[in-house]
Design an enzyme around this catalytic site. Structure first.
Site, PDB file in Angstrom:
ATOM      1  N   HIS A   1      44.176  49.614  62.653  1.00 44.97           N
ATOM      2  CA  HIS A   1      45.474  49.000  62.964  1.00 44.97           C
ATOM      3  C   HIS A   1      46.355  49.934  63.794  1.00 44.97           C
ATOM      4  O   HIS A   1      46.156  51.155  63.858  1.00 44.97           O
ATOM      5  CB  HIS A   1      46.200  48.621  61.670  1.00 44.97           C
ATOM      6  CG  HIS A   1      46.521  49.800  60.794  1.00 44.97           C
ATOM      7  ND1 HIS A   1      47.568  50.674  61.044  1.00 44.97           N
ATOM      8  CD2 HIS A   1      45.930  50.258  59.657  1.00 44.97           C
ATOM      9  CE1 HIS A   1      47.615  51.603  60.128  1.00 44.97           C
ATOM     10  NE2 HIS A   1      46.624  51.384  59.269  1.00 44.97           N
TER      11      HIS A   1
ATOM     12  N   GLU B   1      42.708  49.354  52.638  1.00 46.43           N
ATOM     13  CA  GLU B   1      42.700  50.810  52.612  1.00 46.43           C
ATOM     14  C   GLU B   1      42.423  51.310  51.196  1.00 46.43           C
ATOM     15  O   GLU B   1      42.493  50.548  50.225  1.00 46.43           O
ATOM     16  CB  GLU B   1      44.055  51.323  53.120  1.00 46.43           C
ATOM     17  CG  GLU B   1      44.191  52.832  53.239  1.00 46.43           C
ATOM     18  CD  GLU B   1      43.160  53.459  54.166  1.00 46.43           C
ATOM     19  OE1 GLU B   1      41.964  53.439  53.795  1.00 46.43           O
ATOM     20  OE2 GLU B   1      43.534  53.994  55.224  1.00 46.43           O
TER      21      GLU B   1
END
Length: 210
Positions: free
Chosen positions: A11, A84
């Site tokens: 990202h 994550e």
């Protein structure tokens, strides 16, 4: 034939990246620079003519995938298994705050030891989770096509090492994914091979974290 090519795409920048805070599974959005980064990256990734797009369900990964959707029309499948690492009590804290409160654990993490991060996940647990998710989605892409996976730095690095058959002791020998940068894996007869790593669009060095 499953996917012949997998692109692992981190990202764009977030406010926590800029402040050097642990994000973990906190839902932190892209900042304005991060939005520009992923739009620039999407121009390059669209040239690979991906057949499928998947993403972590955290908003920074969703927004990253949306930039490629705008270029290609591909709709991202969201998968929480691509999140994550769960960094437990470290989430939201700056590195110096973590050092002050958990000096031994932080030093072990920096060495690459497989510690439970902030009481959350170990790197090994995260890597198994994310690598399995990538393999599962790759198996669902037909005709030897290209899959793009939009997710997070540690999650993608763990998946990368596992998919290449490397031990996690190699963690500190491999640089981290930079914001909005990607790696390209190609399927070979003996497994996955790394063809490109930490690739970014022109001018991508601005404000990147990684």
């Amino acid at each position: 034939m499953p996917a012949a090519t997998v692109v692992l795409w981190r990202h764009g920048r977030t406010p926590y990246n800029q402040q050097r805070r642990f994000q973990g599974q906190l839902d932190v959005p892209l900042d304005s620079l991060g939005e520009r980064q992923v739009r620039a990256a999407a121009v390059e990734l669209a040239l690979l003519e991906p057949a499928a797009l998947v993403a972590s369900d955290l908003s920074r990964a969703v927004a990253t995938a949306a930039a490629l959707t705008a270029r290609t029309g591909l709709v991202a499948r969201l998968d929480p298994a691509l999140r994550e690492v769960d960094a437990g009590e470290w989430q939201g804290l700056a590195h110096d705050e973590i050092t002050a409160r958990w000096p031994e654990d932080y030093a072990a993490w920096r060495r690459g030891d497989d510690v439970r991060i902030g009481g959350g996940e170990k790197r090994s647990e995260m890597a198994e989770r994310t690598a399995a998710a990538v393999e599962r989605h790759a198996a669902e892409v037909a005709d030897g096509a290209t899959l793009v996976v939009a997710a997070h730095g540690a999650a993608l690095k763990g998946a990368l090492l596992r998919l290449l058959g490397l031990d996690l002791t190699a963690w500190t020998a491999v640089s981290g994914f930079r914001n909005a940068h990607w790696a390209v894996l190609r399927r070979r007869s003996q497994g996955w091979a790394l063809e490109e790593y930490n690739v970014g669009p022109p001018g991508a060095g601005e404000g990147v974290e990684g």
